[in-house]
Each structure stands twice: as structure tokens, then as C-alpha cells.
Design a protein around this motif. Structure first.
Motif, PDB file in Angstrom:
ATOM      1  N   GLY A 288      12.371  -1.901  67.151  1.00 37.99           N
ATOM      2  CA  GLY A 288      11.062  -2.340  66.660  1.00 37.99           C
ATOM      3  C   GLY A 288      10.199  -1.187  66.179  1.00 37.99           C
ATOM      4  O   GLY A 288      10.713  -0.144  65.769  1.00 37.99           O
ATOM      5  N   ASP A 289       8.883  -1.354  66.260  1.00 34.27           N
ATOM      6  CA  ASP A 289       7.973  -0.359  65.688  1.00 34.27           C
ATOM      7  C   ASP A 289       7.073   0.324  66.715  1.00 34.27           C
ATOM      8  O   ASP A 289       6.107   0.994  66.341  1.00 34.27           O
ATOM      9  N   SER A 290       7.370   0.168  68.001  1.00 37.66           N
ATOM     10  CA  SER A 290       6.701   1.029  68.983  1.00 37.66           C
ATOM     11  C   SER A 290       7.324   2.409  68.846  1.00 37.66           C
ATOM     12  O   SER A 290       8.544   2.530  68.707  1.00 37.66           O
ATOM     13  N   ARG A 291       6.516   3.444  68.903  1.00 36.27           N
ATOM     14  CA  ARG A 291       6.970   4.772  68.491  1.00 36.27           C
ATOM     15  C   ARG A 291       6.953   5.805  69.614  1.00 36.27           C
ATOM     16  O   ARG A 291       6.302   5.632  70.636  1.00 36.27           O
ATOM     17  N   MET A 292       7.652   6.919  69.314  1.00 34.40           N
ATOM     18  CA  MET A 292       7.557   8.113  70.137  1.00 34.40           C
ATOM     19  C   MET A 292       7.341   9.311  69.236  1.00 34.40           C
ATOM     20  O   MET A 292       7.999   9.436  68.193  1.00 34.40           O
TER      21      MET A 292
ATOM     22  N   GLN B 110       9.263  -0.030  56.465  1.00 37.02           N
ATOM     23  CA  GLN B 110      10.032   1.206  56.496  1.00 37.02           C
ATOM     24  C   GLN B 110      11.240   1.132  55.566  1.00 37.02           C
ATOM     25  O   GLN B 110      11.592   2.121  54.909  1.00 37.02           O
ATOM     26  N   GLN B 111      11.869  -0.016  55.472  1.00 38.80           N
ATOM     27  CA  GLN B 111      13.006  -0.182  54.569  1.00 38.80           C
ATOM     28  C   GLN B 111      12.575  -0.004  53.115  1.00 38.80           C
ATOM     29  O   GLN B 111      13.296   0.606  52.314  1.00 38.80           O
ATOM     30  N   LEU B 112      11.403  -0.521  52.781  1.00 42.59           N
ATOM     31  CA  LEU B 112      10.903  -0.381  51.411  1.00 42.59           C
ATOM     32  C   LEU B 112      10.581   1.077  51.099  1.00 42.59           C
ATOM     33  O   LEU B 112      10.836   1.554  49.987  1.00 42.59           O
TER      34      LEU B 112
ATOM     35  N   GLN C 119       7.099  12.439  64.329  1.00 38.66           N
ATOM     36  CA  GLN C 119       7.538  11.129  64.789  1.00 38.66           C
ATOM     37  C   GLN C 119       9.036  11.186  65.071  1.00 38.66           C
ATOM     38  O   GLN C 119       9.839  11.490  64.193  1.00 38.66           O
ATOM     39  N   LEU C 120       9.421  10.889  66.312  1.00 35.64           N
ATOM     40  CA  LEU C 120      10.814  11.003  66.720  1.00 35.64           C
ATOM     41  C   LEU C 120      11.593   9.710  66.532  1.00 35.64           C
ATOM     42  O   LEU C 120      12.824   9.729  66.478  1.00 35.64           O
ATOM     43  N   THR C 121      10.909   8.599  66.468  1.00 35.18           N
ATOM     44  CA  THR C 121      11.558   7.314  66.259  1.00 35.18           C
ATOM     45  C   THR C 121      11.297   6.819  64.839  1.00 35.18           C
ATOM     46  O   THR C 121      10.339   7.240  64.191  1.00 35.18           O
ATOM     47  N   ARG C 122      12.148   5.932  64.382  1.00 35.24           N
ATOM     48  CA  ARG C 122      12.019   5.360  63.050  1.00 35.24           C
ATOM     49  C   ARG C 122      11.725   3.872  63.195  1.00 35.24           C
ATOM     50  O   ARG C 122      12.437   3.164  63.882  1.00 35.24           O
ATOM     51  N   ASP C 123      10.660   3.407  62.540  1.00 36.18           N
ATOM     52  CA  ASP C 123      10.268   2.001  62.649  1.00 36.18           C
ATOM     53  C   ASP C 123      11.360   1.075  62.113  1.00 36.18           C
ATOM     54  O   ASP C 123      11.933   1.315  61.046  1.00 36.18           O
TER      55      ASP C 123
END
Length: 256
Positions: A127-131, A150-152, A141-145
Motif C-alpha cells: 500500500g501507500d503507508s511509507r518509511m 505511482q504507476q503513472l 523515501q525507502l518504500t515505494r507506494d
């Protein structure tokens, strides 16, 4: 809450309902002694979002506690494998609960979990909760949404500067409870003394850009500001700028 673990970590966690929502559908937990942090955001607009996020956190921690008990279980490969198992178990449990209770049908959640080792942090998320990690004043940003947005951006269809105004904000491409099989994304990142890590729900990042977040975290890295002060400041800023969603924050600092 704040304390120091055997691997010299300081933790702080807080959550706020925001200025628009009537209930808080975020859930979060830390285990200071084991170096674990978990955060989940119940999917907005779905019945049972708060139930799903709470289950995501509880099942994840239960899996870690069950699987990581022996000294050898602290090896990075072992921990990484268990994080993925925990995400899959959380997905299965959420789907099973929704199947048993029609009032919970369609519930879902994001999830980001981090396990801190001596010199690195292992993550798994959906999902889109981040680290994020702040090091030397630079926020990364270590995570990818896992979102349509984000795909676009990845495909070059949408420019990064158009993100804030896009109609595709909040449309997830992966989430817990959505389908029988979930694909968690894993990460392994270095952790140095004074590094500051942030886990957060999109209630924070939809209100604050990276520049604003970094400005709050920089004094924490230098030791001028306590974790609790920075966490409260992040939540306050998000509310000042609209507070359109629940705001949840976990801060972790590698002690010098």
C-alpha cells in the motif's frame, strides 16, 4: 512512548484522528526491546477499516513473536523471510474475518513493518503507508507506494510535480484484504548512528511534502529535539494544513 533497546534504538509513536474524519482507522505498535515497528492504515471508505488495520498490526506482531525466538533468528535473511510471512498471514486473517462477518465485507488495510538489526533495517510493505530515513539532513523515501498514481509516474505519464493535484491520489494497487494472494515488497537498508527513521500513514504525507518533513526531523538527527517533540510537530503541521485524514507517525532514532 520512548525508550532504548539493546541495539541502541529510541522509539516514539503517535496517532491522531485529524480534522475531518470522525474515527481513527490507523493502527500502530512498536516493540522497543525487539526493534520492531508496525503501522497500518485502514482503507478509507471501506466498512471495517479500523478493524482491518488493527488486525494487520496484531497479526504481524504475533507472527514475529512466534517465528523470531532463537538467536539465529536475528540473521537478516531469516528476519526478511518472516516479515513476508507476517504480511501474508495478516492478509489471510483479514479476509477470513470479512468472510465471517458481512458487516466487515470489503475491509482492507495498508501495512508497513520494520525490523531493526545492528546495522540495518529490514522492511516489508503493502500500500501507500511509507518509511523514510533522514541521514545527514537528507530525507529519503525507502518504500515505494503501491498506487495507481505511482504507476503513472513510473510510466512517465504523469510528472512528479502533478502528483499533488491528481485525481488518482489514494487509489491503491496493492492492499491487505483485497485478494487471496498479496505480494509484499521487501527492503534492506543501512542504519547508521544518528539516522532517524519515519513510518507514517498517508494522512501525513498528503499534507506535508518531503521538505517540510525533513525540516522537522533534522533537529532530531542532531539531538537538539526529542522524538516526542518532532512527532507532535509533524501531526500538528498536518492538521494545520487541513488534516484531511488520520495521521500516524512512528519515529525511530539510531543512538550515537
Amino acid at each position: 512512548m520512548s525508550s532504548e533497546s539493546p541495539i541502541r534504538l529510541e522509539f516514539c509513536a503517535c496517532s491522531d484522528v485529524g480534522r475531518v474524519r470522525k474515527r481513527n482507522e490507523d493502527s500502530l505498535a512498536v516493540d522497543e526491546g525487539r526493534g520492531w515497528a508496525v503501522l497500518a492504515d485502514g482503507m478509507g471508505g471501506y466498512r471495517g477499516g479500523d478493524v482491518a488495520s488493527r488486525m494487520a498490526v496484531e497479526v504481524t506482531l504475533q507472527c514475529l513473536e512466534r517465528e523470531l525466538v532463537a538467536p539465529d533468528d536475528n540473521e537478516a535473511e531469516r528476519v526478511a523471510a518472516v516479515l513476508e510471512v507476517a504480511v501474508r498471514e495478516a492478509n489471510a486473517e483479514i479476509r477470513a474475518a470479512a468472510a465471517r462477518d458481512s458487516a466487515l465485507s470489503g475491509m482492507g488495510s495498508t501495512l508497513v513493518v520494520a525490523a531493526f538489526l545492528a546495522d540495518r533495517v529490514l522492511t516489508a510493505h503493502v500500500g501507500d503507508s511509507r518509511m523514510y530515513r533522514l541521514r545527514g539532513g537528507v530525507l529519503e523515501q525507502l518504500t515505494r507506494d503501491h498506487t495507481m498514481l505511482q504507476q503513472l509516474v513510473d510510466a512517465g505519464i504523469l510528472a512528479p510535480e502533478e502528483v499533488a493535484h491528481s485525481q488518482f491520489r489514494g487509489l491503491l494497487t496493492r492492499g491487505l484484504g483485497v485478494s487471496p494472494v498479496v505480494l509484499p515488497e521487501s527492503g534492506s537498508h543501512s542504519a547508521f548512528p544518528r539516522d532517524v527513521f519515519l513510518l507514517c500513514s498517508d494522512g501525513l504525507t498528503d499534507m506535508l511534502d518531503d521538505v517540510a518533513i525533513a525540516a522537522v526531523l533534522e533537529p532530531v538527527e542532531s539531538g537538539v529535539t526529542r522524538l516526542e517533540e518532532a512527532a507532535d510537530r509533524l501531526v500538528a503541521l498536518a492538521n494545520e494544513r487541513g488534516g484531511r485524514d488520520n495521521i500516524s507517525v512512528i519515529l525511530v532514532r539510531m543512538a550515537a
